[in-house]
Design a protein around this motif. Structure first.
Motif, mmCIF file in Angstrom:
data_model
loop_
_atom_site.group_PDB
_atom_site.id
_atom_site.type_symbol
_atom_site.label_atom_id
_atom_site.label_comp_id
_atom_site.label_asym_id
_atom_site.label_seq_id
_atom_site.Cartn_x
_atom_site.Cartn_y
_atom_site.Cartn_z
ATOM 1 N N GLY A 268 -40.317 -1.579 -102.499
ATOM 2 C CA GLY A 268 -40.037 -1.146 -103.838
ATOM 3 C C GLY A 268 -41.059 -1.353 -104.778
ATOM 4 N N LEU A 269 -41.627 -0.417 -105.164
ATOM 5 C CA LEU A 269 -42.764 -0.603 -106.337
ATOM 6 C C LEU A 269 -42.486 -0.432 -107.623
ATOM 7 N N LYS B 4 -42.049 -10.174 -105.282
ATOM 8 C CA LYS B 4 -43.077 -10.694 -106.512
ATOM 9 C C LYS B 4 -44.147 -11.360 -105.688
ATOM 10 N N VAL B 5 -45.369 -10.643 -105.857
ATOM 11 C CA VAL B 5 -46.752 -11.262 -105.757
ATOM 12 C C VAL B 5 -47.575 -11.702 -106.849
ATOM 13 N N ARG B 6 -48.232 -12.752 -106.453
ATOM 14 C CA ARG B 6 -49.107 -13.258 -107.543
ATOM 15 C C ARG B 6 -50.398 -12.135 -108.021
ATOM 16 N N MET B 7 -49.968 -11.036 -108.468
ATOM 17 C CA MET B 7 -51.005 -10.200 -108.725
ATOM 18 C C MET B 7 -50.824 -9.572 -110.208
ATOM 19 N N ARG B 8 -51.634 -8.731 -110.516
ATOM 20 C CA ARG B 8 -51.336 -7.820 -111.737
ATOM 21 C C ARG B 8 -52.558 -6.677 -111.614
ATOM 22 N N PRO B 9 -52.187 -5.437 -111.958
ATOM 23 C CA PRO B 9 -50.814 -5.172 -112.121
ATOM 24 C C PRO B 9 -49.805 -5.359 -110.671
ATOM 25 N N GLY B 10 -48.662 -5.055 -110.868
ATOM 26 C CA GLY B 10 -48.001 -4.825 -109.697
ATOM 27 C C GLY B 10 -47.059 -6.158 -109.260
ATOM 28 N N MET B 11 -47.124 -7.303 -110.017
ATOM 29 C CA MET B 11 -46.175 -8.483 -109.785
ATOM 30 C C MET B 11 -44.981 -8.136 -109.024
ATOM 31 N N PRO B 12 -43.910 -7.592 -109.974
ATOM 32 C CA PRO B 12 -42.707 -7.373 -109.055
ATOM 33 C C PRO B 12 -42.259 -6.688 -107.832
ATOM 34 N N VAL B 13 -43.470 -6.143 -107.088
ATOM 35 C CA VAL B 13 -43.343 -5.567 -105.940
ATOM 36 C C VAL B 13 -42.353 -5.988 -104.965
ATOM 37 N N LEU B 14 -41.532 -5.468 -104.366
ATOM 38 C CA LEU B 14 -40.453 -5.699 -103.520
ATOM 39 C C LEU B 14 -40.730 -5.317 -102.029
ATOM 40 N N CYS B 15 -40.327 -5.859 -100.983
ATOM 41 C CA CYS B 15 -40.354 -5.530 -99.890
ATOM 42 C C CYS B 15 -39.288 -6.150 -98.799
ATOM 43 N N GLY B 16 -38.527 -5.302 -98.080
ATOM 44 C CA GLY B 16 -37.560 -5.754 -97.273
ATOM 45 C C GLY B 16 -37.293 -4.847 -96.080
#
Ligand code: AMP
Ligand code: MG
Length: 415
Positions: free
Chosen positions: A304-305, A283-295
Motif C-alpha cells: 500500500g503506497l 510505516k517506515v522511518r522515511m520521508r516522503p512515504g512514511m505511511p507505506v504498508l506491506c502485507g
C-alpha cells in the motif's frame, strides 16, 4: 517536525522484509522466443555450445598472409592467389609467398595467420607489395576469442538487454528459458480522483498515480492483470475495497495500491489488510512515504503506497521495484547507490531518512556532484520529472555542508 510514529521500521528493515517475501515465492519459468525475450530474466546459466567467433576470420578488409613471409627490413612481394569474401565456403590454403584478398568476417585461409589492411599495401597486377613493419598475427580474430565453447556466457538472474540478446543469437539460441513475470494489480483509491479526459469537478483531481505506478510496475518487469487498462480505480468504500482486493488477490502475485494508508478516516487499507490477511509492516522511518504498508493476502503480496505522487514513486523505487525484480530471480534487485558531493548545503528537521529529489552534476575532473532541487513537496510530481537521482539523507543527520559526500540513488531510465 514530528518524528516517526512508534512501530515504524527503518528503510533497510523494510527492504529486508520485502526481499524475504520474494525469497519465499519462486517465480517459475517459461520458454520464450528470442524476439520476445527483451527485458526478461534468464532462468538458467547459458553455456556456449560453440566458439564465438566460430572460426578464425579477418577483422579487416585486406590481404591474408603468412606472418613468416613478411620481411622485417624491406618490401615483401606476394602472389595474390584469389579472393575470399565473408560467407565464402572456399577452403583453399595459401602456401609460402602467397596471399589472398580477404574481406572482414571471411574465414582465414589455412596457412595464413595475419591480415595486412588494404590501406597499407600496393597492388601491382597479381603481386602484393607489403612494406616493412607489418606485425605478424595482426587483424585476425581467433576462434573462441570472444566466448570459448563450454564457457558460461550468461548467468541465471541476468536481465536480457540488447547485448545479451545479441549473445544469445550469436550462440544460436532461438528460444530462451526465462522466469515468469510477476502479475501485478495496480489499484488506485480515492473519491477525489477522476480519469484524465473527464472534466474536473470541485475538489477533484485527475488520477495520476494509477498511470505512474502501472508504468513503474511494467518497467520493473511485471505484467499488469488489468491490461489493457493499466489499473483499476477503487472508491473510498470499505465494502468495495474489500471486494476488489480479494478479486485482485485471486489474479495477482503482487497488489500495488495507491492512497488510503495514512491515519485519516478514509484510510481504510491498513485495517482491512489486517482483517483479511497479514500486515508485514506499516510505516517506515522515511520521508516522503512514511505511511507505506506491506502485507500478504494468501500468496499475494500487497503493498500500500501513500497517495502523494512523489511518496508513491519513492516508495515504489525503494520497496516495490526490488520486490518485483527479486520475484523474477534478479540477483541484485535493489537500485545501486552511488556517491556524490553536494553542490549546495542541505538540512532536514526530523529523524527519519529523507530521499531528496536531485540532479547529478558530473564534473570534468571525474568527480560526481549532486544538487538537491528546491521543491521537495511530496505532492510535487514535477520534481521527479526534473530529478535524475535521490539523495539519501540518513536518519541521524540534520545538516550537511557543500562538498559533503552523500549516497545517491540514480533514478532508473523510465522514471
Ligand atoms: P492519501 O494517501 O489517500 O491520503 O492521499 C494523499 C494525497 O495524494 C491526497 O492529496 C490525494 O488527493 C493524493 N492522491 C491520492 N491518490 C492519488 C492519485 N491516484 N493520483 C494523484 N493524486 C493522488
Ligand atoms: Mg485517499
Amino acid at each position: 517536525m514530528a518524528d516517526a510514529p512508534a512501530g515504524a521500521i527503518t528503510v533497510d528493515e523494510a527492504v529486508a522484509r520485502m526481499l524475504a517475501l520474494a525469497a519465499s515465492r519462486h517465480p517459475g519459468t517459461e520458454t520464450v522466443d528470442l524476439h520476445r525475450a527483451l527485458g526478461r530474466v534468464l532462468a538458467r546459466d547459458v553455456m556456449a555450445g560453440h566458439d564465438l567467433p566460430p572460426f578464425a576470420n579477418s577483422a579487416m578488409d585486406g590481404f591474408a598472409v603468412r606472418g613468416a613471409d613478411l620481411s622485417i627490413h624491406g618490401d615483401t612481394c606476394l602472389r595474390i592467389a584469389g579472393t575470399r569474401y565473408a560467407g565464402d565456403p572456399e577452403t583453399a590454403a595459401i602456401g609460402p609467398g602467397e596471399c589472398l584478398r580477404i574481406t572482414t568476417g571471411a574465414p582465414l585461409p589455412s596457412g595464413a595467420d595475419t591480415v595486412v589492411i588494404k590501406e597499407r599495401v600496393r597492388v601491382e597486377g597479381h603481386v602484393l607489395v607489403v612494406s616493412a613493419g607489418e606485425k605478424a598475427g595482426a587483424n585476425v580474430r581467433a576462434a573462441g576469442e570472444d566466448i570459448a565453447r563450454g564457457m558460461r556466457a550468461l548467468a541465471a538472474g541476468e536481465v536480457i538487454g540488447a547485448a545479451r540478446l545479441g549473445v544469445l543469437a550469436s550462440l544460436g539460441c532461438a528460444h530462451v528459458e526465462v522466469t515468469r513475470q510477476p502479475r501485478a494489480a495496480v489499484l488506485s483509491s480515492g473519491d477525489e480522483l477522476v480519469m484524465p479526459g473527464r472534466p474536473l469537478g470541485h475538489a477533484q483531481i485527475h488520477d495520476s498515480n494509477g498511470f505512474s505506478l502501472a508504468a513503474l510496475a511494467a518497467e520493473a518487469g511485471a505484467s499488469l492483470v488489468h491490461a489493457p487498462l493499466p489499473f483499476r480505480h477503487v472508491r473510498d468504500d470499505r465494502g468495495v475495497l474489500r471486494e476488489v482486493l480479494l478479486a485482485a488477490a485471486a489474479d495477482a502475485d503482487v497488489i500495488i495500491t495507491s492512497g488510503g494508508v495514512s491515519a485519516g478516516e478514509k484510510d481504510l487499507l491498513p485495517a482491512l489488510l489486517a482483517e483479511l490477511g497479514e500486515v508485514v509492516f506499516w510505516k517506515v522511518r522515511m520521508r516522503p512515504g512514511m505511511p507505506v504498508l506491506c502485507g500478504t493476502l494468501g500468496r499475494t503480496v500487497v503493498v500500500g503506497l501513500p497517495g502523494n505522487p512523489v511518496s508513491g514513486v519513492v516508495t515504489f523505487l525503494l520497496f516495490v521495484r526490488p520486490l518485483l525484480r527479486a520475484l523474477q530471480g534478479i540477483a541484485e534487485p535493489s537500485s545501486p547507490r552511488l556517491h556524490a558531493r553536494l553542490s549546495a548545503p542541505i538540512a532536514k528537521r526530523h529523524d527519519r531518512a529523507e530521499f531528496m529529489r536531485a540532479r547529478l552534476e558530473p564534473h570534468a575532473d571525474g568527480t560526481l556532484g549532486v544538487r538537491v532541487l528546491p521543491k521537495q513537496g511530496s505532492g510535487m510530481l514535477h520534481g521527479v520529472v526534473v530529478a535524475d537521482a535521490l539523495v539519501v539523507v540518513p536518519e541521524d543527520v540534520r545538516e550537511l555542508d557543500t562538498g559533503h559526500v552523500v549516497e545517491v540513488i540514480a533514478l532508473p531510465a523510465g522514471y
